[in-house]
Design an enzyme around this catalytic site. Structure first.
Site, mmCIF file in Angstrom:
data_model
loop_
_atom_site.group_PDB
_atom_site.id
_atom_site.type_symbol
_atom_site.label_atom_id
_atom_site.label_comp_id
_atom_site.label_asym_id
_atom_site.label_seq_id
_atom_site.Cartn_x
_atom_site.Cartn_y
_atom_site.Cartn_z
ATOM 1 N N ARG A 46 0.928 -1.327 0.140
ATOM 2 C CA ARG A 46 -0.030 -0.079 -0.016
ATOM 3 C C ARG A 46 0.792 1.162 0.071
ATOM 4 N NH1 ARG A 46 -2.230 2.174 4.806
ATOM 5 N NH2 ARG A 46 -2.327 0.178 5.441
ATOM 6 N N TYR A 99 -15.668 16.096 -17.385
ATOM 7 C CA TYR A 99 -15.834 14.788 -17.474
ATOM 8 C C TYR A 99 -17.125 14.497 -16.583
ATOM 9 C CZ TYR A 99 -15.876 9.692 -16.284
ATOM 10 O OH TYR A 99 -16.440 8.520 -16.107
ATOM 11 N N ASP A 172 -6.921 17.525 -16.087
ATOM 12 C CA ASP A 172 -6.922 16.199 -16.817
ATOM 13 C C ASP A 172 -6.565 16.151 -17.905
ATOM 14 O OD1 ASP A 172 -8.057 13.927 -17.740
ATOM 15 O OD2 ASP A 172 -9.939 14.013 -16.404
ATOM 16 N N LYS A 197 -7.420 4.980 -20.183
ATOM 17 C CA LYS A 197 -7.763 5.214 -21.577
ATOM 18 C C LYS A 197 -6.155 5.172 -22.477
ATOM 19 C CE LYS A 197 -11.770 6.800 -20.183
ATOM 20 N NZ LYS A 197 -11.799 6.307 -18.769
HETATM 21 C C1 PLP Z 1 -11.475 12.651 -18.993
HETATM 22 C C2 PLP Z 1 -11.622 11.652 -18.123
HETATM 23 N N1 PLP Z 1 -11.175 11.886 -16.609
HETATM 24 C C3 PLP Z 1 -11.446 11.009 -15.844
HETATM 25 C C4 PLP Z 1 -12.041 9.576 -16.097
HETATM 26 C C5 PLP Z 1 -12.410 8.878 -14.926
HETATM 27 O O1 PLP Z 1 -11.361 7.505 -15.070
HETATM 28 P P1 PLP Z 1 -11.659 6.172 -14.639
HETATM 29 O O2 PLP Z 1 -12.970 5.681 -15.648
HETATM 30 O O3 PLP Z 1 -10.389 5.552 -14.925
HETATM 31 O O4 PLP Z 1 -12.053 6.113 -13.441
HETATM 32 C C6 PLP Z 1 -12.793 9.442 -17.305
HETATM 33 C C7 PLP Z 1 -13.354 8.128 -17.855
HETATM 34 O O5 PLP Z 1 -14.076 8.146 -18.540
HETATM 35 C C8 PLP Z 1 -12.297 10.425 -18.198
HETATM 36 O O6 PLP Z 1 -12.543 10.242 -19.397
#
Ligand code: PLP
Length: 385
Positions: A46, A99, A172, A197
């Site tokens: 952890r 998002y 992000d 992704k």
């Molecule tokens: C731009 C963006 N940020 C954050 C996330 C969240 O990531 P996760 O689905 O890996 O928790 C996503 C998921 O689709 C995303 O497209």
């Protein structure tokens, strides 16, 4: 070292690992001490794990940061950042077209916890001036290109304003990846990736990675990670490390295919509007050319002329190769109905303000042959004529 070389060789020295050419998977929860008080590099996974550390150091290197931390999902990573740097009473300003999952987390958790959450259209940097003049802002959260309309904000301009106001800048960078955009170089403090992704690239892992610019920011974030425990497992870290080795090649192929498909979509009679920052018709095309000169990414979004659930559903049902799924950034092309998938938790009125219509489809353009992708998309779109 240049990007493609770093992606393969950064942060791993086989001498420390029995000359294993590829990083081993340390599938261990614990590491054994010889005696009380012995200082060993790893004790409990952890806190830290050797496979995770190689991945974290690699991503930190690719983004130009002081340290990185890998979490069990993207949302776990965002949550760790916000919980580390925000307290009840603080203000966070987030891009209006954030998002959907991050929107839900801000509204359902942080606003209820007492954080003042402000959404703002930061595509016009002067909007940020007005907010900064009215209140002290602890953090600004950017997302560029945004999901799903691929709007860009001027990172350098906003980060300079934030810095002058003593505001932390988090971003992000999921859609761009460090191959297309390095936000720390442009003045940001914290870079986040849903590694689920493009970093992973093969749709077989959920993970979040957070990169910080300085050691001072790293310390409290690592403490939060250790205390709250939402760490990424060794096998997942290994898979993402393996994905990163081809990131440069994959992003080149995603960008090339996406530009080609976007051009064709723009001229398809069933399409009202195609959104892709690499198209001259995109509202932020000029900024794209300076901020993301290598390419505009692999996502292309459309508004159907027939703005109905039935038309969107017909398109989806009549494609065979391009499957409907929740994520993006893998080698395979996908389609997402953002109204009912990625942004399902966002209230209807807010979705309308964000431009997330019921007839909006987001394509994650993969690295298959562009003509095969196009033929499949056309089989779907022709039903919406
Ligand atoms: C731009 C963006 N940020 C954050 C996330 C969240 O990531 P996760 O689905 O890996 O928790 C996503 C998921 O689709 C995303 O497209």
């Amino acid at each position: 070292m240049k990007f493609a070389t770093k992606a393969i060789h950064s942060s791993y020295d086989c001498d420390g690992h029995n000359r294993a050419l590829m990083p081993p998977i340390y599938q261990n929860s614990m590491f054994a001490l010889h005696e009380i008080g012995e200082q060993i590099p790893y004790r409990y996974s952890r806190l830290s794990n050797p496979t995770r550390r190689i991945l974290e150091d690699t991503v930190a290197d690719l983004e130009g940061g002081a340290a990185a931390y890998a979490f069990a999902s993207g949302m776990a990573g965002i949550d760790a950042v916000w919980r580390t740097f925000l307290q009840p009473g603080d203000t966070i300003v987030a891009v209006a077209d954030i998002y959907g999952g991050a929107y839900d987390l801000l509204i359902d958790v942080y606003a209820k916890w007492g954080v003042n959450v402000v959404f703002a259209d930061l595509t016009r940097p002067e909007n940020f001036d007005e907010i900064l003049a009215a209140q002290k802002v602890k953090m600004v959260w950017l997302e560029t290109p945004s999901n799903p309309l691929l709007r860009l904000v001027d990172i350098q301009a906003l980060a300079a304003k934030a810095k002058a106001a003593g505001t932390l800048v988090g971003i992000d960078n999921t859609f761009a990846t460090p191959y297309l955009q390095r936000p720390l170089d442009l003045g940001c403090d914290i870079v986040f990736h849903s590694a689920t992704k493009y970093l992973c690239g093969h749709s077989d892992v959920l993970m979040g990675v957070v990169v910080v610019k300085t050691k001072e920011l790293a310390k409290p974030l690592h403490t939060m990670m250790v205390n709250s425990g939402a760490i990424a497992g060794p096998m997942d870290c290994w898979l993402v490390l393996r994905g990163i080795k081809t990131l440069a090649l994959r992003m080149e192929a995603h960008c090339k295919n996406a530009l080609e498909i976007a051009r064709r979509l723009e001229n398809h009679p069933a399409v009202e509007k195609a959104f892709y920052p690499g198209l001259p018709s995109h509202e932020h095309h000029a900024l794209t050319q300076t901020q993301m000169p290598k390419g505009a990414g692999g996502v292309v979004t459309v508004y159907l002329k027939n703005d109905s659930k039935e038309a969107a559903n017909n398109v989806i049902k009549n494609m065979t190769m391009v499957k409907m799924a929740s994520s993006l950034g893998g080698v395979e092309s996908l389609v997402n109905h953002c109204y009912s998938q990625s942004h399902s938790g966002v209230p209807h009125d807010v979705k309308m303000q964000m431009g997330i219509k019921v007839g909006l489809l987001r394509f994650s353009i993969g690295i298959e042959d562009a003509d095969d992708i196009w033929n499949d998309i056309c089989a779907g779109l022709d039903t919406a004529l």
